[in-house]
Design an enzyme around this catalytic site. Sequence first.
Site, PDB file in Angstrom:
ATOM      1  N   GLU A   1      -4.008 -33.898 -11.210  1.00 51.17           N
ATOM      2  CA  GLU A   1      -3.580 -32.682 -10.484  1.00 51.17           C
ATOM      3  C   GLU A   1      -2.676 -31.795 -11.329  1.00 51.17           C
ATOM      4  OE1 GLU A   1      -1.954 -33.541  -6.624  1.00 51.17           O
ATOM      5  OE2 GLU A   1      -3.348 -35.160  -6.218  1.00 51.17           O
TER       6      GLU A   1
ATOM      7  N   GLU B   1      -0.039 -41.422  -3.141  1.00 51.51           N
ATOM      8  CA  GLU B   1       1.406 -41.271  -2.887  1.00 51.51           C
ATOM      9  C   GLU B   1       1.932 -42.274  -1.862  1.00 51.51           C
ATOM     10  OE1 GLU B   1       2.050 -37.138  -1.879  1.00 51.51           O
ATOM     11  OE2 GLU B   1       0.774 -36.504  -3.519  1.00 51.51           O
TER      12      GLU B   1
HETATM   13  O1  G3I Z   1      -5.554 -24.668   7.602  1.00 49.69           O
HETATM   14  C1  G3I Z   1      -4.285 -24.171   8.084  1.00 49.69           C
HETATM   15  C2  G3I Z   1      -4.455 -22.823   8.646  1.00 49.69           C
HETATM   16  O2  G3I Z   1      -5.270 -22.902   9.780  1.00 49.69           O
HETATM   17  C3  G3I Z   1      -3.081 -22.240   8.994  1.00 49.69           C
HETATM   18  O3  G3I Z   1      -3.220 -20.934   9.418  1.00 49.69           O
HETATM   19  C4  G3I Z   1      -2.166 -22.283   7.769  1.00 49.69           C
HETATM   20  C5  G3I Z   1      -0.771 -21.793   8.088  1.00 49.69           C
HETATM   21  O4  G3I Z   1       0.165 -22.326   7.167  1.00 49.69           O
HETATM   22  O5  G3I Z   1      -2.089 -23.596   7.325  1.00 49.69           O
HETATM   23  C6  G3I Z   1      -3.328 -24.118   6.928  1.00 49.69           C
HETATM   24  O6  G3I Z   1      -3.162 -25.412   6.466  1.00 49.69           O
HETATM   25  C7  G3I Z   1      -2.522 -25.558   5.222  1.00 49.69           C
HETATM   26  C8  G3I Z   1      -3.490 -26.275   4.282  1.00 49.69           C
HETATM   27  O7  G3I Z   1      -2.841 -26.563   3.046  1.00 49.69           O
HETATM   28  C9  G3I Z   1      -4.742 -25.447   3.979  1.00 49.69           C
HETATM   29  O8  G3I Z   1      -4.387 -24.286   3.304  1.00 49.69           O
HETATM   30  C10 G3I Z   1      -1.276 -26.375   5.408  1.00 49.69           C
HETATM   31  O9  G3I Z   1      -0.334 -25.632   6.167  1.00 49.69           O
HETATM   32  C11 G3I Z   1      -0.682 -26.747   4.071  1.00 49.69           C
HETATM   33  O10 G3I Z   1       0.389 -27.656   4.268  1.00 49.69           O
HETATM   34  C12 G3I Z   1      -1.725 -27.412   3.203  1.00 49.69           C
HETATM   35  O11 G3I Z   1      -1.128 -27.672   1.958  1.00 49.69           O
HETATM   36  C13 G3I Z   1      -1.804 -28.582   1.137  1.00 49.69           C
HETATM   37  C14 G3I Z   1      -0.877 -29.790   0.893  1.00 49.69           C
HETATM   38  O12 G3I Z   1      -1.458 -30.662  -0.080  1.00 49.69           O
HETATM   39  C15 G3I Z   1      -0.642 -30.584   2.168  1.00 49.69           C
HETATM   40  O13 G3I Z   1      -1.831 -31.164   2.639  1.00 49.69           O
HETATM   41  C16 G3I Z   1      -2.124 -27.889  -0.171  1.00 49.69           C
HETATM   42  O14 G3I Z   1      -3.109 -26.876   0.073  1.00 49.69           O
HETATM   43  C17 G3I Z   1      -2.663 -28.894  -1.183  1.00 49.69           C
HETATM   44  O15 G3I Z   1      -2.832 -28.273  -2.432  1.00 49.69           O
HETATM   45  C18 G3I Z   1      -1.677 -30.036  -1.323  1.00 49.69           C
HETATM   46  O16 G3I Z   1      -2.258 -30.990  -2.196  1.00 49.69           O
HETATM   47  C19 G3I Z   1      -1.425 -32.107  -2.569  1.00 49.69           C
HETATM   48  C20 G3I Z   1      -2.346 -33.287  -2.769  1.00 49.69           C
HETATM   49  O17 G3I Z   1      -3.046 -33.542  -1.582  1.00 49.69           O
HETATM   50  C21 G3I Z   1      -1.567 -34.543  -3.217  1.00 49.69           C
HETATM   51  N1  G3I Z   1      -0.723 -34.280  -4.350  1.00 49.69           N
HETATM   52  C22 G3I Z   1       0.167 -33.153  -4.218  1.00 49.69           C
HETATM   53  C23 G3I Z   1      -0.652 -31.888  -3.885  1.00 49.69           C
HETATM   54  C24 G3I Z   1       0.230 -30.696  -3.839  1.00 49.69           C
HETATM   55  O18 G3I Z   1       1.150 -30.815  -2.794  1.00 49.69           O
END
Ligand code: G3I
Length: 370
Positions: free
Chosen positions: A286, A177
């Site tokens: 994805e 991205e």
């Molecule tokens: O690990 C913390 C946890 O400690 C905390 O309590 C919690 C509270 O919200 O957050 C947790 O972290 C989250 C993490 O996922 C693990 O679950 C983040 O807030 C959350 O923003 C994060 O979201 C991920 C997102 O990317 C951002 O990194 C999604 O799981 C993941 O599926 C998503 O994946 C992306 C790909 O990398 C790129 N393409 C799009 C795709 C979907 O957005």
Amino acid sequence: MKKPINTFVHCMNNRISGILTLAVVVFFSTTSIVRSQLPPIPDGQRLKTLAARHRILTGGSSDLNHNDVNEEAIIKNEFSILSSENCLKPYAMQPSENTFEFSRSDRFVRFCKDNGIIAKGHKLMARDGYLPKWMLDPKLTGPELEKILVNHITNVMGRYKKGSPYGEIKYWDVLNEVISYPCIFEKIGTNSEGDYLYWEQAFRTARTIDPDCILIWNEDNIEFDQPKAEKLYETIKRLKLKGIPIDAVGFQCHIGFHGQPIPDNTYLELIFQKFADLGLYIVISEMDVPDNLDSVDIYKNILTVCLNQPRLIIWQTWNVVDKYSWRKKENGLLLFDENYMAKPTYYSVQQVLENTSLKNSNLRTTPGLY
Ligand code: G3I
């Protein structure tokens, strides 16, 4: 005098055997609950088996952090490739400078190795939103950022390169991205054609660290007709002409996210072929489709186009079961429901894999499949 002691011992023996019996009953009933929740699909009909006939890899994404034996059973039974979800992202890997956090990623790669599944790494470099805070410090200079980029890729990719005792990652999303979102590494500068130098450096470094790994440029919203897809195509074309080692392009396919248009088959065929003509492999990296959008047909249509493209080597969803989907506000996005049961979308994918001609399978040379 001895009688009460014998009676006590007898009584205790009864209790212990009673507890043991209960434990055995609980163990087996739990196991059977787990088993009965899994979809009753014959082995020959599993997605990975059917996909292998087309010589493509199929799977999803998970960090395996839910400690969920049902999710893991689906992965083992159905997938030939598994992408990490978050554990290999820059923010997770290097939370502070030069401190690498390998425990979760080691577990992910070991699971793949132990179960004969190809590990796909997501991702070495990405837009700002996936970088740790310290990398976003505006005081960092171009030369400093260049060192950070090379150091990050060297350490993370080096950990799982070919022959590593920790297990191998055979496919890496090198860039994710970055074609239309800001990234601090842009500060390193541009080449004479205006392309960011860090794009070149990321792929060059990755190729040096693990020459056998397949290097992917992964992007969102390029599966429907909009200028971004064309911009990516022109960029990769220029970079390939300069010898930048880009092996594959990843189409994320988060269908309908933020109201984006549903991909059109004719356009998909065209854009796949354009990238294929550059010598790239095509990856669906994805995919997910909310059930309120005719998910059965959309999965069917896109996979059909994929199987008709000989350079298509991977078709995978993002996440595995609906309950862990990242699209929390939407309903039913994947092939397995909240109870781990195969959904109509699963059977639609299964049917396409079963019924589509294998004419392209001899043309495919999917790395890692054999
Ligand atoms: O690990 C913390 C946890 O400690 C905390 O309590 C919690 C509270 O919200 O957050 C947790 O972290 C989250 C993490 O996922 C693990 O679950 C983040 O807030 C959350 O923003 C994060 O979201 C991920 C997102 O990317 C951002 O990194 C999604 O799981 C993941 O599926 C998503 O994946 C992306 C790909 O990398 C790129 N393409 C799009 C795709 C979907 O957005």
